[in-house]
Design a protein around this motif. Sequence first.
Motif, PDB file in Angstrom:
ATOM      1  N   PHE A  42       0.884  -1.159   0.000  1.00 42.01           N
ATOM      2  CA  PHE A  42       0.000   0.000   0.000  1.00 42.01           C
ATOM      3  C   PHE A  42       0.928   1.215   0.000  1.00 42.01           C
ATOM      4  CE2 PHE A  42      -2.310   3.294   2.348  1.00 42.01           C
ATOM      5  CZ  PHE A  42      -3.582   3.240   1.783  1.00 42.01           C
ATOM      6  N   GLU A  43       0.875   2.028  -1.057  1.00 44.50           N
ATOM      7  CA  GLU A  43       1.850   3.128  -1.151  1.00 44.50           C
ATOM      8  C   GLU A  43       1.303   4.279  -1.989  1.00 44.50           C
ATOM      9  OE1 GLU A  43       3.387   3.859  -4.157  1.00 44.50           O
ATOM     10  OE2 GLU A  43       3.409   2.003  -5.318  1.00 44.50           O
ATOM     11  N   ASN A  44       1.852   5.470  -1.705  1.00 39.79           N
ATOM     12  CA  ASN A  44       1.360   6.700  -2.329  1.00 39.79           C
ATOM     13  C   ASN A  44       2.426   7.426  -3.138  1.00 39.79           C
ATOM     14  OD1 ASN A  44       2.997   7.585  -0.259  1.00 39.79           O
ATOM     15  ND2 ASN A  44       1.644   9.238   0.391  1.00 39.79           N
ATOM     16  N   LEU A  45       3.438   6.708  -3.627  1.00 40.70           N
ATOM     17  CA  LEU A  45       4.581   7.368  -4.250  1.00 40.70           C
ATOM     18  C   LEU A  45       4.209   8.121  -5.522  1.00 40.70           C
ATOM     19  CD1 LEU A  45       7.429   4.748  -3.653  1.00 40.70           C
ATOM     20  CD2 LEU A  45       6.549   6.558  -2.162  1.00 40.70           C
ATOM     21  N   CYS A  46       3.233   7.622  -6.277  1.00 42.61           N
ATOM     22  CA  CYS A  46       2.771   8.348  -7.469  1.00 42.61           C
ATOM     23  C   CYS A  46       2.099   9.660  -7.077  1.00 42.61           C
ATOM     24  CB  CYS A  46       1.785   7.497  -8.260  1.00 42.61           C
ATOM     25  SG  CYS A  46       2.556   6.230  -9.271  1.00 42.61           S
ATOM     26  N   ILE A  47       1.332   9.624  -5.989  1.00 45.98           N
ATOM     27  CA  ILE A  47       0.661  10.831  -5.508  1.00 45.98           C
ATOM     28  C   ILE A  47       1.691  11.875  -5.093  1.00 45.98           C
ATOM     29  CG2 ILE A  47      -0.804  11.776  -3.663  1.00 45.98           C
ATOM     30  CD1 ILE A  47      -2.455  10.291  -5.671  1.00 45.98           C
ATOM     31  N   ILE A 204      -7.645  12.808  -3.668  1.00 42.02           N
ATOM     32  CA  ILE A 204      -6.529  12.423  -2.806  1.00 42.02           C
ATOM     33  C   ILE A 204      -5.272  13.216  -3.176  1.00 42.02           C
ATOM     34  CG2 ILE A 204      -4.912  10.522  -2.361  1.00 42.02           C
ATOM     35  CD1 ILE A 204      -7.365   8.661  -2.352  1.00 42.02           C
ATOM     36  N   LEU A 205      -5.113  13.513  -4.450  1.00 40.97           N
ATOM     37  CA  LEU A 205      -3.956  14.267  -4.928  1.00 40.97           C
ATOM     38  C   LEU A 205      -4.002  15.728  -4.484  1.00 40.97           C
ATOM     39  CD1 LEU A 205      -1.411  14.192  -6.805  1.00 40.97           C
ATOM     40  CD2 LEU A 205      -2.940  14.839  -8.674  1.00 40.97           C
ATOM     41  N   GLU A 206      -5.218  16.317  -4.462  1.00 39.87           N
ATOM     42  CA  GLU A 206      -5.328  17.767  -4.306  1.00 39.87           C
ATOM     43  C   GLU A 206      -5.911  18.255  -2.982  1.00 39.87           C
ATOM     44  OE1 GLU A 206      -7.687  18.919  -7.639  1.00 39.87           O
ATOM     45  OE2 GLU A 206      -6.035  18.754  -9.076  1.00 39.87           O
ATOM     46  N   HIS A 207      -6.745  17.452  -2.321  1.00 40.33           N
ATOM     47  CA  HIS A 207      -7.480  17.945  -1.152  1.00 40.33           C
ATOM     48  C   HIS A 207      -6.531  18.267  -0.002  1.00 40.33           C
ATOM     49  CE1 HIS A 207     -10.494  18.235   1.998  1.00 40.33           C
ATOM     50  NE2 HIS A 207     -11.451  18.108   1.098  1.00 40.33           N
ATOM     51  N   GLU A 208      -6.740  19.411   0.619  1.00 41.10           N
ATOM     52  CA  GLU A 208      -5.836  19.835   1.696  1.00 41.10           C
ATOM     53  C   GLU A 208      -5.898  18.920   2.916  1.00 41.10           C
ATOM     54  OE1 GLU A 208      -6.884  23.793   2.766  1.00 41.10           O
ATOM     55  OE2 GLU A 208      -8.843  23.253   3.585  1.00 41.10           O
ATOM     56  N   GLU A 209      -6.999  18.204   3.093  1.00 41.34           N
ATOM     57  CA  GLU A 209      -7.129  17.285   4.227  1.00 41.34           C
ATOM     58  C   GLU A 209      -6.762  15.846   3.868  1.00 41.34           C
ATOM     59  OE1 GLU A 209      -7.922  18.091   7.408  1.00 41.34           O
ATOM     60  OE2 GLU A 209      -7.833  20.185   6.797  1.00 41.34           O
ATOM     61  N   SER A 210      -6.327  15.629   2.649  1.00 43.86           N
ATOM     62  CA  SER A 210      -5.957  14.276   2.226  1.00 43.86           C
ATOM     63  C   SER A 210      -4.764  13.790   3.039  1.00 43.86           C
ATOM     64  CB  SER A 210      -5.598  14.264   0.743  1.00 43.86           C
ATOM     65  OG  SER A 210      -4.986  13.029   0.388  1.00 43.86           O
ATOM     66  N   PRO A 211      -4.856  12.587   3.608  1.00 41.39           N
ATOM     67  CA  PRO A 211      -3.733  12.064   4.403  1.00 41.39           C
ATOM     68  C   PRO A 211      -2.591  11.524   3.536  1.00 41.39           C
ATOM     69  CG  PRO A 211      -5.507  10.465   4.360  1.00 41.39           C
ATOM     70  CD  PRO A 211      -6.016  11.670   3.624  1.00 41.39           C
ATOM     71  N   PHE A 212      -2.792  11.468   2.223  1.00 35.74           N
ATOM     72  CA  PHE A 212      -1.808  10.797   1.373  1.00 35.74           C
ATOM     73  C   PHE A 212      -1.026  11.722   0.452  1.00 35.74           C
ATOM     74  CE2 PHE A 212      -5.115   7.440   2.058  1.00 35.74           C
ATOM     75  CZ  PHE A 212      -4.358   6.692   2.946  1.00 35.74           C
ATOM     76  N   ASN A 213      -1.233  13.030   0.545  1.00 34.32           N
ATOM     77  CA  ASN A 213      -0.491  13.932  -0.344  1.00 34.32           C
ATOM     78  C   ASN A 213       0.536  14.788   0.402  1.00 34.32           C
ATOM     79  OD1 ASN A 213      -2.061  15.856   0.937  1.00 34.32           O
ATOM     80  ND2 ASN A 213      -3.337  16.315  -0.850  1.00 34.32           N
ATOM     81  N   LYS A 214       0.865  14.367   1.637  1.00 33.64           N
ATOM     82  CA  LYS A 214       1.780  15.149   2.472  1.00 33.64           C
ATOM     83  C   LYS A 214       3.197  14.554   2.521  1.00 33.64           C
ATOM     84  CE  LYS A 214      -1.854  17.541   4.015  1.00 33.64           C
ATOM     85  NZ  LYS A 214      -2.924  16.797   3.348  1.00 33.64           N
ATOM     86  N   ARG A 215       3.276  13.255   2.694  1.00 31.28           N
ATOM     87  CA  ARG A 215       4.584  12.608   2.831  1.00 31.28           C
ATOM     88  C   ARG A 215       4.502  11.178   2.304  1.00 31.28           C
ATOM     89  NH1 ARG A 215       5.365  11.283   9.225  1.00 31.28           N
ATOM     90  NH2 ARG A 215       7.464  10.916   8.434  1.00 31.28           N
ATOM     91  N   LYS A 216       5.659  10.644   1.947  1.00 29.83           N
ATOM     92  CA  LYS A 216       5.710   9.284   1.408  1.00 29.83           C
ATOM     93  C   LYS A 216       5.278   8.269   2.460  1.00 29.83           C
ATOM     94  CE  LYS A 216       9.606  10.337  -1.669  1.00 29.83           C
ATOM     95  NZ  LYS A 216      11.037  10.079  -1.940  1.00 29.83           N
ATOM     96  N   LEU A 217       4.527   7.282   2.003  1.00 28.18           N
ATOM     97  CA  LEU A 217       4.086   6.195   2.878  1.00 28.18           C
ATOM     98  C   LEU A 217       4.064   4.892   2.087  1.00 28.18           C
ATOM     99  CD1 LEU A 217       2.819   5.091   5.540  1.00 28.18           C
ATOM    100  CD2 LEU A 217       0.583   5.603   4.515  1.00 28.18           C
ATOM    101  N   VAL A 218       4.737   3.892   2.628  1.00 30.33           N
ATOM    102  CA  VAL A 218       4.709   2.551   2.046  1.00 30.33           C
ATOM    103  C   VAL A 218       4.492   1.574   3.190  1.00 30.33           C
ATOM    104  CG1 VAL A 218       5.887   0.866   0.593  1.00 30.33           C
ATOM    105  CG2 VAL A 218       6.437   3.296   0.354  1.00 30.33           C
ATOM    106  N   THR A 219       3.517   0.695   3.061  1.00 24.77           N
ATOM    107  CA  THR A 219       3.281  -0.289   4.120  1.00 24.77           C
ATOM    108  C   THR A 219       2.909  -1.629   3.506  1.00 24.77           C
ATOM    109  OG1 THR A 219       2.011  -0.766   6.134  1.00 24.77           O
ATOM    110  CG2 THR A 219       0.863   0.377   4.379  1.00 24.77           C
ATOM    111  N   ARG A 220       3.259  -2.678   4.209  1.00 25.21           N
ATOM    112  CA  ARG A 220       2.968  -4.026   3.726  1.00 25.21           C
ATOM    113  C   ARG A 220       2.877  -4.958   4.921  1.00 25.21           C
ATOM    114  NH1 ARG A 220       6.169  -8.288   2.640  1.00 25.21           N
ATOM    115  NH2 ARG A 220       8.114  -7.117   2.864  1.00 25.21           N
TER     116      ARG A 220
END
Length: 265
Positions: A42-47, A204-220
């Motif tokens: 589960f990761e947001n690197l593209c975002i 998710i890319l643009e919303h100011e409250e999105s938890p996934f557009n602030k910092r890199k996250l990768v989990t498994r």
Amino acid sequence: MNPHEYDVDQLFRKRISYPENEMITFEKLGEILEKTATAIPFENLCIIANDTSQITKESLLKKISIKNEGGLCYELNAFLYFFLLDNDFNIRLIRGVVYNDHKNSWNSVGRTHVANLLEYKGETYLIDTGFGGNLPLKPVPLKGRSIASNNGEFRVRKLVTEHGDYVFEMKRKHKDQEWTFGYAFDSNQTVHTFSELNEIQQTILEHEESPFNKRKLVTRLTKNGMKILTDTSLTEWNDGVMKKTEVDEQGFKEAAKEHFGLFRS
């Protein structure tokens, strides 16, 4: 490879190391979910890189299967949806609103969580492989019965909220003493088009409250716990024991490759 020649079934099996000729039955879904959770991060690197593309069936297969990347809920659960559809399951995608533990309220970003509902022998089950480390590794019945897997207990409860008619709840191993909200969803609202998934991605890319557009996250998930990588640390949980290692930019790239099989950074 021509995108139109992609074989969803075989690509999915290869990605999670599942036998290519074994029949997928309802009883095998727990094994499928566990293998998916431990194989695909589960990761947001593209975002974070602002390097998203329009979501289509072909783009999902290319990203997750051919390039061996992971993704967020709208990618991972859509990938699972096409695989199970290809194996003749009665399945559909739905949207939910995630609960924010820190604020004790439903997330203001809106209905950006995507999961699956599967019908089997007259009963409906929630199937989710896109909720970070909070994954039920078995189908969860909508009738309220809890299921247990090696990462905790999970249930779906009938509860009318402003966001739907059901809530997904969890009691995560080594973390929760009581049941806690995961997300609310409307069982009657099905995702019918890719435009909805693209709308979610844009939010998710643009919303100011999105938890996934602030910092890199990768989990498994792993067999005995989970791994979480951010731009500052690698955290490894093993049977409830935590090991945390600080990382810099180069350390992130190395950890992403070594622990998650990711080359994008």
